[in-house]
Design a protein around this motif. Structure first.
Motif, mmCIF file in Angstrom:
data_model
loop_
_atom_site.group_PDB
_atom_site.id
_atom_site.type_symbol
_atom_site.label_atom_id
_atom_site.label_comp_id
_atom_site.label_asym_id
_atom_site.label_seq_id
_atom_site.Cartn_x
_atom_site.Cartn_y
_atom_site.Cartn_z
ATOM 1 N N THR A 4 61.011 8.707 106.871
ATOM 2 C CA THR A 4 61.728 9.574 105.933
ATOM 3 C C THR A 4 60.762 10.218 104.959
ATOM 4 O OG1 THR A 4 63.703 8.184 106.074
ATOM 5 C CG2 THR A 4 63.516 9.666 104.157
ATOM 6 N N PRO A 5 60.691 11.536 104.925
ATOM 7 C CA PRO A 5 59.824 12.197 103.936
ATOM 8 C C PRO A 5 60.368 11.980 102.533
ATOM 9 C CG PRO A 5 61.151 13.820 105.117
ATOM 10 C CD PRO A 5 61.376 12.510 105.798
ATOM 11 N N THR A 6 59.502 11.624 101.626
ATOM 12 C CA THR A 6 59.908 11.407 100.230
ATOM 13 C C THR A 6 59.303 12.427 99.289
ATOM 14 O OG1 THR A 6 58.080 9.854 99.917
ATOM 15 C CG2 THR A 6 60.217 8.933 100.598
ATOM 16 N N ARG A 7 58.299 13.158 99.769
ATOM 17 C CA ARG A 7 57.666 14.220 98.988
ATOM 18 C C ARG A 7 57.583 15.476 99.857
ATOM 19 N NH1 ARG A 7 51.907 12.398 97.659
ATOM 20 N NH2 ARG A 7 51.999 12.148 99.945
ATOM 21 N N ASP A 47 55.113 15.616 102.676
ATOM 22 C CA ASP A 47 55.386 14.842 103.890
ATOM 23 C C ASP A 47 55.925 15.718 105.013
ATOM 24 O OD1 ASP A 47 54.594 12.619 102.475
ATOM 25 O OD2 ASP A 47 56.637 11.939 102.044
ATOM 26 N N LEU A 104 67.527 14.991 102.171
ATOM 27 C CA LEU A 104 66.178 14.495 101.890
ATOM 28 C C LEU A 104 65.619 15.123 100.615
ATOM 29 C CD1 LEU A 104 64.801 14.818 105.540
ATOM 30 C CD2 LEU A 104 65.778 12.773 104.456
ATOM 31 N N LEU A 105 64.609 14.496 100.088
ATOM 32 C CA LEU A 105 63.890 15.005 98.910
ATOM 33 C C LEU A 105 64.845 15.288 97.745
ATOM 34 C CD1 LEU A 105 61.413 17.503 100.659
ATOM 35 C CD2 LEU A 105 61.164 15.038 100.286
ATOM 36 N N ASP A 106 65.685 14.294 97.429
ATOM 37 C CA ASP A 106 66.684 14.493 96.377
ATOM 38 C C ASP A 106 66.072 14.801 95.020
ATOM 39 O OD1 ASP A 106 69.061 14.427 97.680
ATOM 40 O OD2 ASP A 106 69.384 12.282 97.465
#
Length: 355
Positions: A178-181, A184, A258-260
């Motif tokens: 899971t991309p978090t930034r 990513d 993603l990327l909230d």
């Protein structure tokens, strides 16, 4: 002199049998009335009226001319009334243009409710993901992203703001992480528009501390947002899609947001139409209908109404529960809301299928 005005003057003289009477009825001088009739006779090369010191009478040519002129003036008045009615009453064909995915997912309910309200208007909808010239192509109204408008003569009005969402399927994330930034995304398969349509452009994410700029590489490209959604649902990669398009997928868990902690620049959605001058009623009413549909009442007004309904329900039930009444009173005093958990606002408006 104006021929139509001369015809109107002649009819009035013939009806009243007097130049003086016609002058008074038309608020003209007797000399001007006499001149109008004389000009008509000179144009036609024949006498229309027999003049004596006591009375006027039509010649044979004058009687024939009068009959036909009455029909001409009546037809002209009817045409003028029809045009005025079309400008003041919603009637006729209304040509609308909108982006494809917006039209498929958001426009139909608006058109349906408008057609029900104004049955004399026939909506003619065109969906197009391209630059549109409203004037050249004869559209009455466009629902467009700013960069898709072309023409210096159009008028624009902001309708609402759309938002883009980074998303992928749970299965894809389980397999690839899971991309978090935003950075990513460079290590993931990204789904986007072709390069010639803006795919692969640098994305600017606003984070909690700073802006982050990344340029994801397309693993798959498609020129339609709905197709990109289908690819995303098949687990083929990460996509940035309009929130309105994937709202149900997010709710159902088919896709994951993603990327909230990061946001992309909003997209301004506008209404465009050719001119403010003599705006037809069908255009004016459709614009008002769009605004009414896509700009819901304020949250405070909605919450106040909900709290008032809650109080009415409690009172109607005859409940003596002090806790329920206290909650209701607190809701009204605090602007109507009884909710303690705040959520991010949900966008009701569709965005262009181009992003």
């Amino acid at each position: 002199m104006n021929q139509l005005q001369s015809m109107r003057v002649f009819v009035k003289v013939a009806d009243l049998g007097s130049f003086v009477g016609a002058a008074g009825a038309l608020d003209l001088s007797t000399a001007v009335v006499t001149r109008h009739v004389a000009d008509l006779e000179a144009r036609l090369g024949t006498r229309l009226l027999n003049r004596t010191t006591r009375r006027l009478s039509l010649t044979e040519s004058g009687a024939t001319y009068l009959e036909r002129v009455r029909h001409i003036l009546a037809d002209l008045e009817g045409v003028e009334q029809m045009v005025v009615a079309r400008n003041h009453e919603p009637v006729g064909t209304l040509r609308i243009v909108a982006p494809v995915v917006f039209g498929l997912h958001s426009l139909a309910p608006v058109v349906q409710s408008y057609a029900a309200r104004y049955p004399d208007v026939v909506p003619d909808v065109t969906l197009a993901d391209r630059h549109v010239d409203l004037v050249e192509e004869g559209f009455d109204v466009g629902i467009l992203v700013a960069r898709h408008m072309r023409s210096a003569s159009i008028v624009t009005r902001r309708l609402t703001t759309g938002y883009m969402t980074v998303c992928a399927t749970p299965a894809y994330l389980a397999q690839h992480g899971t991309p978090t930034r935003p950075e990513d995304l460079l290590r993931h398969s990204c789904l986007s528009r072709p390069a010639e349509q803006g795919g692969g452009e640098e994305r600017v994410f606003k984070g909690p501390d700073r802006e982050v700029r990344v340029r994801p590489t397309n693993a798959i490209a498609a020129n339609n947002a709905e197709m990109l959604r289908q690819f995303t649902l098949l687990g083929m990669g990460v996509a940035i899609l309009p929130s309105y398009l994937i709202g149900r997928d997010l709710t159902a868990g088919r896709l994951v947001r993603l990327l909230d902690g990061y946001t992309l620049p909003p997209i301004e959605i506008t209404i465009a139409y050719p001119s403010r001058l003599h705006l037809p009623a069908k255009v004016r009413t459709f614009i008002d209908h769009l605004v009414e549909h896509f700009q819901p009442e304020s949250a405070s007004a909605r919450d106040s109404r909900s709290a008032a309904q809650l109080r009415a329900t409690v009172e109607a039930s005859g409940s003596d529960d002090p806790t329920a009444r206290e909650m209701t009173d607190h809701a009204l005093e605090s602007g109507g809301t009884t909710r303690r958990v705040t959520r991010a606002p949900r966008t009701r408006m569709a965005v262009s299928s181009q992003f």
